[in-house]
Design an enzyme around this catalytic site. Structure first.
Site, PDB file in Angstrom:
ATOM      1  N   HIS A  69      -2.791   5.167  -9.420  1.00 50.34           N
ATOM      2  CA  HIS A  69      -3.054   4.772 -10.728  1.00 50.34           C
ATOM      3  C   HIS A  69      -2.886   5.950 -11.656  1.00 50.34           C
ATOM      4  O   HIS A  69      -2.628   5.482 -12.893  1.00 50.34           O
ATOM      5  CB  HIS A  69      -4.684   4.303 -10.771  1.00 50.34           C
ATOM      6  CG  HIS A  69      -4.836   2.769 -10.292  1.00 50.34           C
ATOM      7  ND1 HIS A  69      -5.272   1.718 -11.110  1.00 50.34           N
ATOM      8  CD2 HIS A  69      -4.249   2.028  -9.137  1.00 50.34           C
ATOM      9  CE1 HIS A  69      -5.385   0.750 -10.429  1.00 50.34           C
ATOM     10  NE2 HIS A  69      -4.791   0.851  -9.332  1.00 50.34           N
ATOM     11  N   ASP A  70      -2.889   7.071 -11.219  1.00 48.58           N
ATOM     12  CA  ASP A  70      -2.815   8.106 -12.232  1.00 48.58           C
ATOM     13  C   ASP A  70      -1.038   8.305 -12.356  1.00 48.58           C
ATOM     14  O   ASP A  70      -0.579   8.331 -13.403  1.00 48.58           O
ATOM     15  CB  ASP A  70      -3.141   9.528 -11.802  1.00 48.58           C
ATOM     16  CG  ASP A  70      -2.723  10.582 -12.637  1.00 48.58           C
ATOM     17  OD1 ASP A  70      -2.912  10.524 -13.807  1.00 48.58           O
ATOM     18  OD2 ASP A  70      -2.515  11.666 -12.069  1.00 48.58           O
ATOM     19  N   VAL A  73       1.134   5.804 -14.740  1.00 43.21           N
ATOM     20  CA  VAL A  73       0.784   5.816 -16.191  1.00 43.21           C
ATOM     21  C   VAL A  73       0.967   7.124 -16.683  1.00 43.21           C
ATOM     22  O   VAL A  73       0.416   7.995 -16.370  1.00 43.21           O
ATOM     23  CB  VAL A  73      -0.588   5.363 -16.500  1.00 43.21           C
ATOM     24  CG1 VAL A  73      -1.031   5.269 -18.042  1.00 43.21           C
ATOM     25  CG2 VAL A  73      -1.054   3.882 -15.758  1.00 43.21           C
ATOM     26  N   GLY A  75       3.066   9.431 -15.654  1.00 43.15           N
ATOM     27  CA  GLY A  75       3.167  10.130 -14.674  1.00 43.15           C
ATOM     28  C   GLY A  75       2.122  10.738 -14.167  1.00 43.15           C
ATOM     29  O   GLY A  75       0.831  10.604 -14.531  1.00 43.15           O
ATOM     30  N   HIS A 198      -3.065  -0.232   1.799  1.00 45.81           N
ATOM     31  CA  HIS A 198      -3.762  -1.343   1.871  1.00 45.81           C
ATOM     32  C   HIS A 198      -4.401  -1.571   3.218  1.00 45.81           C
ATOM     33  O   HIS A 198      -5.075  -2.372   3.487  1.00 45.81           O
ATOM     34  CB  HIS A 198      -3.365  -2.693   1.275  1.00 45.81           C
ATOM     35  CG  HIS A 198      -3.105  -2.516  -0.105  1.00 45.81           C
ATOM     36  ND1 HIS A 198      -2.806  -3.712  -0.979  1.00 45.81           N
ATOM     37  CD2 HIS A 198      -3.644  -1.490  -1.029  1.00 45.81           C
ATOM     38  CE1 HIS A 198      -3.078  -3.362  -2.215  1.00 45.81           C
ATOM     39  NE2 HIS A 198      -3.316  -2.234  -2.282  1.00 45.81           N
ATOM     40  N   THR A 199      -3.996  -0.594   4.247  1.00 44.56           N
ATOM     41  CA  THR A 199      -4.636  -0.596   5.233  1.00 44.56           C
ATOM     42  C   THR A 199      -6.042  -0.154   5.440  1.00 44.56           C
ATOM     43  O   THR A 199      -6.736  -0.127   6.282  1.00 44.56           O
ATOM     44  CB  THR A 199      -3.542   0.315   6.477  1.00 44.56           C
ATOM     45  OG1 THR A 199      -4.182  -0.099   7.754  1.00 44.56           O
ATOM     46  CG2 THR A 199      -3.754   1.624   6.108  1.00 44.56           C
ATOM     47  N   ASP A 245      -7.735  -4.795   4.759  1.00 49.23           N
ATOM     48  CA  ASP A 245      -7.184  -4.955   6.170  1.00 49.23           C
ATOM     49  C   ASP A 245      -8.456  -5.330   6.965  1.00 49.23           C
ATOM     50  O   ASP A 245      -9.364  -4.372   7.423  1.00 49.23           O
ATOM     51  CB  ASP A 245      -6.527  -3.771   6.922  1.00 49.23           C
ATOM     52  CG  ASP A 245      -6.343  -3.476   8.289  1.00 49.23           C
ATOM     53  OD1 ASP A 245      -6.679  -4.728   8.929  1.00 49.23           O
ATOM     54  OD2 ASP A 245      -6.184  -2.536   8.795  1.00 49.23           O
TER      55      ASP A 245
END
Length: 327
Positions: A69-70, A73, A75, A198-199, A245
């Site tokens: 998320h950093d 946006v 960089g 997302h595991t 997961d």
């Protein structure tokens, strides 16, 4: 005496050349950036991350997500860490829709920063700390490790609007995902590998409600299971959590891709990676070849970490990760 003068001249020339080379190279990230200025950095970061994971294993996924998320946006510049400052009308990114009541790990980054400052005051950026914490979280949960290029500096700005527009939504289709990652210089392969994060971790009901109630490309038993903790009516149980997961939610492995083959992706955007499209073959490869996934994930994390870093004299080294230096 002449010999001594010649030696001094040679030594001076060496330092001048070294300084010039260092200045030029300083514009690029380097895995040895803090080797002299903060040699114990990586030991301190890993020990602090380990402590956080021992207290709450889920925090590992949160720290990986914080890095993502950093970087998406402005960089990889630690802009996501900046608090709002009402007195000066400064607005950060924490209240953006993808971040508010969702992104976690700020306190862990604060603790790492405090620990690092005790040993190397004013040297290490918050942006680099976020990058290292993501790597260590991945490795400590059983995933790959990699040498993290360092030398980022911290931004003095943030962008609420970019946070709202640039981060992929859980409802995104494949074309939107490919375009969004492509805008950051990341290939479809990078995107599919990075999605493997997302595991580990959890998502809120509000993010997967439409998926489990309305999507048709979902295993019926899996949908029924997730509906139990996620009421159909919006506004009811929105923050209820489910593991991304269900098999190994706290272990970094390739089970995420096996879930996709079984139509058990929690988010709509997850299942889009295996839904008759361009990424199906790669998902199948990752599902049966954990070493390939691990290698591609590490390479994609390094590539993502190179999105528009501030280097050289740009930005600053914040004293507190939550605020721009006052002077």
């Amino acid at each position: 005496m002449a010999s001594r003068s010649s030696w001094h001249c040679c030594l001076l020339a060496f330092f001048l050349l070294s300084s010039a080379a260092g200045a030029a190279y300083g514009q690029q990230l380097s895995t040895t950036f803090y080797a002299a200025s903060c040699p114990t950095l990586q030991v301190v970061v890993r020990a602090t991350v380990l402590g956080a994971l021992l207290a709450e294993r889920r925090m590992g996924a949160s720290l990986v997500r914080l890095f993502f998320h950093d970087c998406f946006v402005q960089g990889c510049d630690a802009s996501i860490l900046l608090d709002d400052v009402p007195a000066t009308s400064f607005v950060g990114e924490k209240t953006a829709f993808p971040n508010v009541n969702s992104v976690r790990g700020y306190d862990v980054i604060d603790q790492i920063k405090r620990n690092v400052e005790l040993l190397c005051p004013g040297v290490v950026s918050c942006a680099d700390i976020v990058a290292l914490a993501a790597r260590d979280s991945t490795a400590l949960l059983g995933g790959p490790s990699w040498a993290v290029p360092l030398g980022r500096r911290d931004s003095t700005t943030a962008s609420l609007s970019a946070a709202n527009s640039d981060l992929p939504a859980p409802s995104s289709d494949l074309a939107t995902l490919i375009a969004g990652f492509g805008n950051k210089g990341l290939s479809p392969r990078d995107m599919t590998a990075l999605s493997g994060a997302h595991t580990i971790g959890f998502s809120q009901c509000a993010n997967f409600r439409d998926r489990v109630y309305n999507d048709t490309n979902i295993d019926p038993a899996f949908a029924a299971l997730r509906r139990r903790g996620c009421p159909a009516a919006p506004g009811s149980g929105d923050s209820s959590l489910a593991p991304l997961d269900a098999q190994t939610q706290n272990v970094f492995d390739n089970a995420y891709y096996r879930n996709l083959l079984a139509q058990r992706g929690l988010l709509h955007s997850d299942q889009e990676l295996f839904n008759g499209g361009s990424q199906d073959a790669l998902v199948q490869q990752y599902s049966s070849n954990p070493a390939l996934f691990a290698a591609d994930f590490a390479a994609a994390m390094i590539k993502m970490g190179n999105i528009k870093p501030l280097t050289g004299a740009a930005g600053q080294i914040r004293r507190s990760c939550r605020a721009v230096n006052s002077s």
